[in-house]
Design a protein around this motif. Sequence first.
Motif, short mmCIF file in Angstrom:
data_model
loop_
_atom_site.label_atom_id
_atom_site.label_comp_id
_atom_site.label_asym_id
_atom_site.label_seq_id
_atom_site.Cartn_x
_atom_site.Cartn_y
_atom_site.Cartn_z
N SER A 70 0.85 -1.18 0.00
CA SER A 70 0.00 0.00 0.00
C SER A 70 0.89 1.24 0.00
N THR A 71 1.39 1.58 -1.19
CA THR A 71 2.38 2.64 -1.31
C THR A 71 2.31 3.28 -2.69
N THR A 72 2.88 4.47 -2.80
CA THR A 72 3.04 5.10 -4.11
C THR A 72 4.51 5.39 -4.39
N THR A 73 5.40 4.93 -3.52
CA THR A 73 6.82 5.17 -3.71
C THR A 73 7.43 4.17 -4.71
N ASP A 74 8.34 4.65 -5.53
CA ASP A 74 9.02 3.80 -6.51
C ASP A 74 9.77 2.65 -5.87
N HIS A 75 10.22 2.82 -4.65
CA HIS A 75 11.07 1.83 -3.99
C HIS A 75 10.33 0.57 -3.55
N LEU A 94 -3.78 -9.04 -5.17
CA LEU A 94 -2.98 -8.31 -6.15
C LEU A 94 -3.11 -6.84 -5.83
N TRP A 95 -1.99 -6.18 -5.59
CA TRP A 95 -1.97 -4.75 -5.29
C TRP A 95 -1.59 -4.04 -6.58
N ASN A 96 -2.55 -3.35 -7.18
CA ASN A 96 -2.31 -2.73 -8.48
C ASN A 96 -1.42 -1.51 -8.35
N TYR A 97 -0.81 -1.14 -9.47
CA TYR A 97 0.15 -0.04 -9.52
C TYR A 97 -0.53 1.26 -9.11
N SER A 98 0.08 1.95 -8.15
CA SER A 98 -0.60 3.11 -7.57
C SER A 98 -0.01 4.46 -7.97
N LYS A 99 1.24 4.51 -8.36
CA LYS A 99 1.84 5.80 -8.67
C LYS A 99 1.17 6.45 -9.87
N GLY A 105 -4.32 10.54 0.31
CA GLY A 105 -3.22 9.70 -0.15
C GLY A 105 -3.59 8.27 -0.44
N GLU A 106 -2.82 7.37 0.13
CA GLU A 106 -2.89 5.96 -0.23
C GLU A 106 -4.13 5.28 0.32
N SER A 107 -4.53 4.23 -0.34
CA SER A 107 -5.72 3.49 0.06
C SER A 107 -5.39 2.02 0.28
N PRO A 108 -5.41 1.55 1.53
CA PRO A 108 -5.12 0.13 1.76
C PRO A 108 -6.18 -0.78 1.18
N ALA A 109 -7.30 -0.25 0.75
CA ALA A 109 -8.36 -1.07 0.16
C ALA A 109 -8.18 -1.27 -1.34
N SER A 110 -6.98 -1.01 -1.84
CA SER A 110 -6.76 -1.08 -3.28
C SER A 110 -6.28 -2.43 -3.77
N ALA A 111 -6.27 -3.43 -2.91
CA ALA A 111 -5.92 -4.77 -3.36
C ALA A 111 -7.17 -5.42 -3.94
N SER A 112 -6.97 -6.22 -4.97
CA SER A 112 -8.06 -7.01 -5.54
C SER A 112 -7.94 -8.41 -4.98
#
Length: 179
Positions: free
Chosen positions: A93-98, A128-133, A165-172
Amino acid sequence: LGLEIGGGLLQEYEPPTLPSGYVFKFVLLSTWDDRFYMGLNGIELFDQFDQVVRISQENLHVVCTGGVSSVAELPECHGDPRTADKLIDGVNSTTTDHHTWLAPYRRGHPALVCLIFEEPVTLSLLKLWNYSKTPGRGVRELQLSIDDVLVYKGHVRKFEACVGGESPASASPASASTN
């Protein structure tokens, strides 16, 4: 086994209950709207006891457009942190490139992500945690086969950030149950 899908999509297969196997092959077919790059934040597997399955780099094999596993292998992106190992680093649950994976993509040339285990893994839940950036680069359509048996073909929910910001509910999540 089925991801949260709306709109009355038809399945052309019967998903097994608690599928089990050695080779989990994800065929990433398309993105939400990017023609050049495809990404995910992470993959989590849960066993029949609802415990997270430990996935090491030795289990992970990724092949994308041009035979590379991520943008970091492209000459113009040398040193980019968005490598395949980020799929299994547990920071989802992140938007950082790292802590994200990004790979070159071309329509008609799916990316392959394989998880290969020495012992069979029984799957009760997949996240599956989709791409967030850049959400348009996230995976839209995929197929999952376990030991060459199709267990899922469909869509992955697009990442949608919540206010702040980020949403921990973004996993499918996909689940396999005995119900």
